[in-house]
Design a protein around this motif. Sequence first.
Motif, mmCIF file in Angstrom:
data_model
loop_
_atom_site.group_PDB
_atom_site.id
_atom_site.type_symbol
_atom_site.label_atom_id
_atom_site.label_comp_id
_atom_site.label_asym_id
_atom_site.label_seq_id
_atom_site.Cartn_x
_atom_site.Cartn_y
_atom_site.Cartn_z
ATOM 1 N N GLY A 33 0.784 -1.228 0.000
ATOM 2 C CA GLY A 33 0.000 0.000 0.000
ATOM 3 C C GLY A 33 0.815 1.277 0.000
ATOM 4 N N GLU A 34 2.107 1.179 0.127
ATOM 5 C CA GLU A 34 2.974 2.353 0.138
ATOM 6 C C GLU A 34 3.159 2.874 -1.280
ATOM 7 O OE1 GLU A 34 7.095 3.523 2.450
ATOM 8 O OE2 GLU A 34 6.767 1.449 1.880
ATOM 9 N N PHE A 35 3.166 4.187 -1.459
ATOM 10 C CA PHE A 35 3.396 4.826 -2.745
ATOM 11 C C PHE A 35 4.841 5.296 -2.787
ATOM 12 C CE2 PHE A 35 3.637 8.447 -5.591
ATOM 13 C CZ PHE A 35 2.971 7.975 -6.709
ATOM 14 N N VAL A 36 5.577 4.905 -3.827
ATOM 15 C CA VAL A 36 7.001 5.218 -3.918
ATOM 16 C C VAL A 36 7.316 5.825 -5.277
ATOM 17 C CG1 VAL A 36 9.316 4.231 -3.886
ATOM 18 C CG2 VAL A 36 7.578 3.325 -2.365
ATOM 19 N N ALA A 37 8.118 6.861 -5.285
ATOM 20 C CA ALA A 37 8.622 7.451 -6.520
ATOM 21 C C ALA A 37 10.144 7.414 -6.470
ATOM 22 C CB ALA A 37 8.150 8.892 -6.668
ATOM 23 N N VAL A 38 10.763 6.986 -7.550
ATOM 24 C CA VAL A 38 12.221 6.967 -7.647
ATOM 25 C C VAL A 38 12.624 8.202 -8.435
ATOM 26 C CG1 VAL A 38 14.230 5.680 -8.435
ATOM 27 C CG2 VAL A 38 12.228 4.455 -7.592
ATOM 28 N N VAL A 39 13.321 9.117 -7.794
ATOM 29 C CA VAL A 39 13.713 10.368 -8.438
ATOM 30 C C VAL A 39 15.216 10.566 -8.303
ATOM 31 C CG1 VAL A 39 11.473 11.484 -8.078
ATOM 32 C CG2 VAL A 39 13.242 11.719 -6.353
ATOM 33 N N GLY A 40 15.786 11.327 -9.225
ATOM 34 C CA GLY A 40 17.213 11.621 -9.166
ATOM 35 C C GLY A 40 17.686 12.220 -10.469
ATOM 36 N N TYR A 41 18.911 12.636 -10.476
ATOM 37 C CA TYR A 41 19.515 13.227 -11.664
ATOM 38 C C TYR A 41 19.635 12.206 -12.784
ATOM 39 C CZ TYR A 41 20.830 17.169 -8.722
ATOM 40 O OH TYR A 41 20.795 18.242 -7.889
ATOM 41 N N SER A 42 19.754 12.694 -14.001
ATOM 42 C CA SER A 42 19.985 11.836 -15.156
ATOM 43 C C SER A 42 21.258 11.033 -14.937
ATOM 44 C CB SER A 42 20.119 12.700 -16.411
ATOM 45 O OG SER A 42 20.404 11.903 -17.532
ATOM 46 N N GLY A 43 21.182 9.732 -15.155
ATOM 47 C CA GLY A 43 22.355 8.879 -14.987
ATOM 48 C C GLY A 43 22.600 8.398 -13.576
ATOM 49 N N SER A 44 21.655 8.642 -12.664
ATOM 50 C CA SER A 44 21.874 8.253 -11.266
ATOM 51 C C SER A 44 21.470 6.813 -10.952
ATOM 52 C CB SER A 44 21.146 9.220 -10.325
ATOM 53 O OG SER A 44 19.746 9.153 -10.534
ATOM 54 N N GLY A 45 20.860 6.097 -11.915
ATOM 55 C CA GLY A 45 20.540 4.694 -11.706
ATOM 56 C C GLY A 45 19.067 4.373 -11.525
ATOM 57 N N LYS A 46 18.185 5.337 -11.759
ATOM 58 C CA LYS A 46 16.743 5.110 -11.567
ATOM 59 C C LYS A 46 16.212 4.003 -12.480
ATOM 60 C CE LYS A 46 15.816 9.244 -12.831
ATOM 61 N NZ LYS A 46 17.168 9.705 -13.162
ATOM 62 N N THR A 47 16.471 4.110 -13.764
ATOM 63 C CA THR A 47 15.983 3.114 -14.716
ATOM 64 C C THR A 47 16.647 1.775 -14.475
ATOM 65 O OG1 THR A 47 15.507 4.818 -16.359
ATOM 66 C CG2 THR A 47 15.732 2.565 -17.176
ATOM 67 N N THR A 48 17.910 1.781 -14.104
ATOM 68 C CA THR A 48 18.605 0.531 -13.786
ATOM 69 C C THR A 48 17.933 -0.152 -12.601
ATOM 70 O OG1 THR A 48 20.687 1.405 -14.629
ATOM 71 C CG2 THR A 48 20.823 -0.475 -13.133
ATOM 72 N N SER A 73 0.429 -10.078 -14.303
ATOM 73 C CA SER A 73 -0.886 -10.255 -13.689
ATOM 74 C C SER A 73 -1.125 -9.309 -12.513
ATOM 75 C CB SER A 73 -1.044 -11.701 -13.224
ATOM 76 O OG SER A 73 -0.108 -11.991 -12.206
ATOM 77 N N ARG A 74 -0.328 -8.276 -12.364
ATOM 78 C CA ARG A 74 -0.457 -7.374 -11.211
ATOM 79 C C ARG A 74 -1.705 -6.504 -11.268
ATOM 80 N NH1 ARG A 74 5.672 -5.341 -10.550
ATOM 81 N NH2 ARG A 74 6.438 -7.182 -9.533
ATOM 82 N N GLY A 75 -2.243 -6.279 -12.465
ATOM 83 C CA GLY A 75 -3.411 -5.412 -12.561
ATOM 84 C C GLY A 75 -3.069 -4.009 -12.124
ATOM 85 N N ARG A 76 -3.827 -3.465 -11.197
ATOM 86 C CA ARG A 76 -3.632 -2.084 -10.764
ATOM 87 C C ARG A 76 -2.746 -1.948 -9.538
ATOM 88 N NH1 ARG A 76 -8.238 1.493 -12.595
ATOM 89 N NH2 ARG A 76 -9.284 0.227 -14.137
ATOM 90 N N SER A 77 -2.159 -3.040 -9.070
ATOM 91 C CA SER A 77 -1.381 -2.970 -7.832
ATOM 92 C C SER A 77 0.011 -2.386 -8.030
ATOM 93 C CB SER A 77 -1.268 -4.353 -7.192
ATOM 94 O OG SER A 77 -0.525 -5.212 -8.022
ATOM 95 N N ALA A 78 0.530 -2.391 -9.257
ATOM 96 C CA ALA A 78 1.868 -1.857 -9.493
ATOM 97 C C ALA A 78 1.987 -1.391 -10.933
ATOM 98 C CB ALA A 78 2.923 -2.921 -9.215
ATOM 99 N N ALA A 79 2.845 -0.409 -11.149
ATOM 100 C CA ALA A 79 3.061 0.095 -12.506
ATOM 101 C C ALA A 79 4.477 0.614 -12.626
ATOM 102 C CB ALA A 79 2.076 1.213 -12.827
#
Length: 90
Positions: A33-48, A73-79
């Motif tokens: 149930g926790e909402f998380v956003a991964v943020v950071g500068y370009s090249g900091s490893g977010k997509t990795t 099969s996660r449906g709306r639980s994760a994106a």
Amino acid sequence: MSFLEVRGLEKSFVTARATTRVLAGLDLTIEQGEFVAVVGYSGSGKTTLVSLIGGLLAPDRGASRSTARSSRSRGRSAASSFSSIRSCPG
């Protein structure tokens, strides 16, 4: 029990010129149930990081474990939102 646990995650990319360490011993716990956003500068490893958690890349060390069903099969639980079309699975 947590929704996602990441322990000791490490990833490096090797080229002819150098080895670039992108993630070094990352630990992360996300509760149900926790909402998380991964943020950071370009090249900091977010997509990795997202690609490792999603199984698109293999870690050099460490592991991630989720109590979620498979990503198909996660449906709306994760994106996931990818910054590049090259990151999107098949």
